[in-house]
Every structure is written in structure tokens, then in C-alpha cells.
Design an enzyme around this catalytic site. Sequence first.
Site, short mmCIF file in Angstrom:
data_model
loop_
_atom_site.label_atom_id
_atom_site.label_comp_id
_atom_site.label_asym_id
_atom_site.label_seq_id
_atom_site.Cartn_x
_atom_site.Cartn_y
_atom_site.Cartn_z
N ARG A 146 4.96 -8.79 8.52
CA ARG A 146 3.76 -8.96 7.70
C ARG A 146 2.51 -9.20 8.55
O ARG A 146 1.39 -9.26 8.02
CB ARG A 146 3.93 -10.16 6.73
N TYR A 149 -0.86 -7.13 8.64
CA TYR A 149 -1.78 -7.37 7.51
C TYR A 149 -2.39 -8.77 7.63
O TYR A 149 -3.62 -8.92 7.60
CB TYR A 149 -0.98 -7.24 6.21
N ARG A 281 3.06 -19.84 -3.68
CA ARG A 281 1.63 -19.47 -3.55
C ARG A 281 0.91 -19.81 -4.85
O ARG A 281 1.32 -19.38 -5.92
CB ARG A 281 1.53 -17.98 -3.26
P1 NAD Z 1 -4.90 -0.36 -2.68
O1 NAD Z 1 -3.91 0.02 -1.64
O2 NAD Z 1 -4.70 0.17 -4.07
O3 NAD Z 1 -6.38 0.02 -2.24
C1 NAD Z 1 -6.80 0.09 -0.92
C2 NAD Z 1 -7.65 1.33 -0.76
O4 NAD Z 1 -8.13 1.40 0.60
C3 NAD Z 1 -6.88 2.62 -1.02
O5 NAD Z 1 -7.61 3.46 -1.86
C4 NAD Z 1 -6.73 3.22 0.38
O6 NAD Z 1 -6.58 4.63 0.37
C5 NAD Z 1 -7.98 2.72 1.07
N1 NAD Z 1 -7.88 2.70 2.53
C6 NAD Z 1 -6.85 2.22 3.28
N2 NAD Z 1 -7.12 2.36 4.57
C7 NAD Z 1 -8.35 2.93 4.66
C8 NAD Z 1 -9.17 3.34 5.73
N3 NAD Z 1 -8.78 3.17 7.01
N4 NAD Z 1 -10.36 3.91 5.45
C9 NAD Z 1 -10.77 4.10 4.18
N5 NAD Z 1 -10.02 3.73 3.12
C10 NAD Z 1 -8.83 3.15 3.36
O7 NAD Z 1 -4.96 -1.95 -2.71
P2 NAD Z 1 -5.74 -2.96 -3.67
O8 NAD Z 1 -4.74 -3.81 -4.33
O9 NAD Z 1 -6.74 -2.25 -4.47
O10 NAD Z 1 -6.47 -3.87 -2.59
C11 NAD Z 1 -7.85 -3.75 -2.30
C12 NAD Z 1 -8.25 -4.80 -1.28
O11 NAD Z 1 -8.01 -6.10 -1.83
C13 NAD Z 1 -7.48 -4.72 0.03
O12 NAD Z 1 -8.37 -5.00 1.10
C14 NAD Z 1 -6.47 -5.84 -0.09
O13 NAD Z 1 -6.12 -6.35 1.17
C15 NAD Z 1 -7.21 -6.86 -0.94
N6 NAD Z 1 -6.24 -7.72 -1.67
C16 NAD Z 1 -5.60 -7.25 -2.78
C17 NAD Z 1 -4.69 -8.08 -3.43
C18 NAD Z 1 -3.96 -7.62 -4.68
O14 NAD Z 1 -3.14 -8.39 -5.20
N7 NAD Z 1 -4.19 -6.45 -5.22
C19 NAD Z 1 -4.44 -9.36 -2.95
C20 NAD Z 1 -5.10 -9.78 -1.80
C21 NAD Z 1 -6.02 -8.97 -1.18
N1 UDP Z 2 9.62 -9.04 -5.22
C1 UDP Z 2 10.80 -8.98 -5.94
N2 UDP Z 2 11.21 -7.77 -6.42
C2 UDP Z 2 10.50 -6.62 -6.23
C3 UDP Z 2 9.29 -6.70 -5.50
C4 UDP Z 2 8.88 -7.92 -5.00
O1 UDP Z 2 11.48 -10.00 -6.17
O2 UDP Z 2 10.94 -5.57 -6.71
C5 UDP Z 2 9.16 -10.36 -4.72
C6 UDP Z 2 8.76 -10.39 -3.26
O3 UDP Z 2 9.90 -10.64 -2.44
C7 UDP Z 2 7.77 -11.54 -3.25
C8 UDP Z 2 7.10 -11.46 -4.61
O4 UDP Z 2 7.98 -10.68 -5.42
O5 UDP Z 2 8.45 -12.76 -3.15
C9 UDP Z 2 5.72 -10.80 -4.58
O6 UDP Z 2 5.84 -9.58 -3.91
P1 UDP Z 2 4.64 -8.54 -3.75
O7 UDP Z 2 5.12 -7.47 -2.82
O8 UDP Z 2 4.15 -8.13 -5.07
O9 UDP Z 2 3.45 -9.38 -3.09
P2 UDP Z 2 3.35 -10.43 -1.88
O10 UDP Z 2 4.71 -10.70 -1.31
O11 UDP Z 2 2.47 -9.76 -0.91
O12 UDP Z 2 2.78 -11.63 -2.52
#
Ligand code: NAD
Ligand code: UDP
Length: 317
Positions: A146, A149, A281
Site C-alpha cells: 500500500r 499510495y 478507520r
Molecule cells: P478514480 O480512480 O475513479 O479517479 C482517479 C482519476 O485520476 C481517474 O479518472 C484516472 O484515470 C485519473 N488519473 C490517474 N492517474 C493519472 C495521471 N497520471 N494523470 C491524469 N489522470 C490520472 O478514483 P476516485 O475515487 O475518484 O479518487 C479521486 C481522488 O480522491 C484520488 O486522488 C484519490 O486518491 C482520492 N481519494 C478517494 C477516496 C475514495 O474513497 N473514493 C478516498 C480517499 C482519497
Molecule cells: N474488502 C472486503 N471484501 C472485498 C473488498 C474489500 O472485505 O471484496 C475489505 C478490505 O479488506 C478492507 C475494506 O473492505 O478492509 C475496505 O476496502 P477498500 O478496498 O474498499 O478500501 P480501503 O482498504 O482502501 O479502505
Amino acid sequence: MKVSNRKRVLVTGGAGFLGSHLCERMLNDGNDVLCVDNFYSGTKDNIAHLMGNPYFELMRHDVCFPLHVEVDEIYNLACPASPVHYQSDPIQTTKTSVLGAMNMLGLAKRNKAKILQASTSEVYGDPEVHPQKESYWGHVNTIGIRSCYDEGKRCAETLFFDYKRQHDVDIKVVRIFNTYGSRMHPNDGRVVSNFIVQALRGEDITIYGDGSQTRSFCFADDLIEGFVRMMASDKGVTGPINIGNPGEFTMIELAQAILKQVGGQSKLVFKPLPQDDPKQRRPDITLAKHHLNWEPKINLDAGLEKTIAYFKKFLAL
Ligand code: NAD
Ligand code: UDP
Ligand code: UDP
């Protein structure tokens, strides 16, 4: 030179799950929107409905490379967010987080633009402090699967604060906790989309580990409102500020909540827990309430109902 009253808003990662909702909101608010995406994890389908709008522009571009455009505000969302996607090319994930942040900060500096970073609760790693406050420095493995990221996003935060200190760039950093809703990628492996798709198809629900690990799930519309308020906040409000829903659920509870709505015959099956999977979390959102007057409005059951309806249509079930 700017000749229109419309704000020119850049959304990187605009074709992704959250980015597409943000582009839509920015257009509805009367802005001129530039969506930049390399389609690593996003799709044109997510933004196809915006393409006819003359104030929407799509640019295929990788933020690891410099970008020269004229804008007033930047939302930096570009980065794959699901473990399956960000681990499939981990070096690219680090590059996107770090080089992408650097380029967008350079762009913000030259444009004197405000810039918001989509950071993450992953900066807290597998947290030993619960719930997580912004003052907690986190518990992150530097060399695990992980880390690309987590450490990428941590370094991006460092860059944001150094651009603030060194160049007075107007920065805003939000730490997003697990968010769900329509346009999540059905195969990106995130828990909400996995469970809903499995339940709708009558397949087994895959619980990783014993399912006692917890997460807090925020509905996308609530999160976008938090973004907008953060961008509009006073210059002194830089964050980091947690944006998330403090409701906390085990993965077993999440599966049960989804099965209750979908019905069907799915059984829970247990699979190995991935390495470094955080055990718990939950955001402390005191700062968001205080600085942004923001808190989520949509509870898990209501958000799941909307998300299940979306996936039903998407899968044409
Ligand atoms: P997502 O994967 O759907 O969207 C990310 C987008 O970024 C995609 O469209 C992808 O093609 C684009 N991308 C990736 N690498 C790129 C690059 N090098 N140049 C240009 N575009 C690029 O994910 P999301 O859930 O929409 O997440 C959006 C943002 O929010 C991310 O930065 C993510 O880290 C952050 N975030 C999301 C969550 C969540 O739960 N969804 C939680 C924490 C943080
Ligand atoms: N998880 C699960 N089954 C699935 C996908 C995810 O039990 O099919 C669990 C995963 O191990 C984690 C939690 O759900 O504990 C959230 O996972 P996700 O990948 O959505 O997000 P993150 O771990 O980044 O919070
Ligand atoms: N940058 C960019 N667009 C701009 C201005 C800068 O992509 O409009 C990039 C630039 O190429 C550099 C990064 O942002 O890679 C950081 O720029 P900065 O001006 O801070 O640093 P320097 O160019 O001095 O390394």
C-alpha cells in the site's frame, strides 16, 4: 488575461468516480471546467453526459508531465484510488502522486491559482489512534504493497505545505475517508462496489479476513459539498481537514446492510486479508464542522439505496 466572469476550474482526474461528480457540480455552479485525465482508472462514460456543454473541456494528459493552461482554481484528484488499481502499476502511482502534485503546484504558482489536494485517510496508515484527528501523524509501512499510495500521498502533502511556505501558494488539503456512490468502477475491487455487484448478481460476498475491520463510508454528494466549501474557505484555512462520514461499520455489517436492501441468495465467504489492511478507520470531523460548517447529511442506508439503484441500471439487471 481573463475576460469572462466565469471561474476557470481545472479538475485533474476529472473522468474518475469523484472527479466526474465534481466536474458536474462545477458546471452547475456556472464555472468553465477543464477536465484533465489520462484514463488510467477513469472512463469517458463518466463524463459523456457533460461533453455537449460548451463550458466543459476534456484533455487527455498525464499529470506526471508539465501542463501549461490558464486557470483560477485547481482540484488535484488525479490518482487511482482503489487498492487493485493503485497496486497494478505502483511506480506509476507514486509518480502520479508526487510528480503530479509538483506539476500542479508549479501551475498554481504561475497562475496564482488556489489549489486543493485530494489527500486520503491512508496517510494515517493502520491507525493506532481512533478516531483519526488531523493532528495524528499516522502509522504507515514504507515498503509494503500500500506504500506507493500512502507514501505518495504523504509526500504530496509535504509538497503542498512547502509550496505554501516557500512560495505562498494558496493551498487546501482535504483528507478523504472511504467514499462511495454512482460511477464507482464496478471492477476496481473497492468494498462497496464489490459487495453491491456481488449481491445483485447473486454471487458470494467476499469478506477479507474475519470482516471485523471497520471503515466509515461517505456518500459522494456529501463529499463534493465538502470540497466546494474547502475551496471557498478563507486563505488561512489550509487544512489538512478530514472529510468523511463518522458512521463506523465492520465489513460484516456493511455486507448485511447491502443484503437487506438487495435481497437474494448471496452467502458470505471469507478470503485472506490483504497485507497491511487497516483494522479500523473513522474520521474525527471537528475541524470540518468548525471551519467549513460541513457535516455529511446522507446516512449509509440512504446512500446505499441510491448506489444500488445506479448499479442495477449499470449492470442492466
Ligand atoms: P478514480 O480512480 O475513479 O479517479 C482517479 C482519476 O485520476 C481517474 O479518472 C484516472 O484515470 C485519473 N488519473 C490517474 N492517474 C493519472 C495521471 N497520471 N494523470 C491524469 N489522470 C490520472 O478514483 P476516485 O475515487 O475518484 O479518487 C479521486 C481522488 O480522491 C484520488 O486522488 C484519490 O486518491 C482520492 N481519494 C478517494 C477516496 C475514495 O474513497 N473514493 C478516498 C480517499 C482519497
Ligand atoms: N474488502 C472486503 N471484501 C472485498 C473488498 C474489500 O472485505 O471484496 C475489505 C478490505 O479488506 C478492507 C475494506 O473492505 O478492509 C475496505 O476496502 P477498500 O478496498 O474498499 O478500501 P480501503 O482498504 O482502501 O479502505
Ligand atoms: N509547471 C507546469 N505548469 C506551469 C508551471 C510549472 O506544469 O504552468 C511544472 C514545471 O514544469 C515544474 C513543476 O511544475 O516541473 C514545478 O514548477 P516550479 O516553477 O515550482 O519549479 P521549477 O520549474 O523551478 O522546477
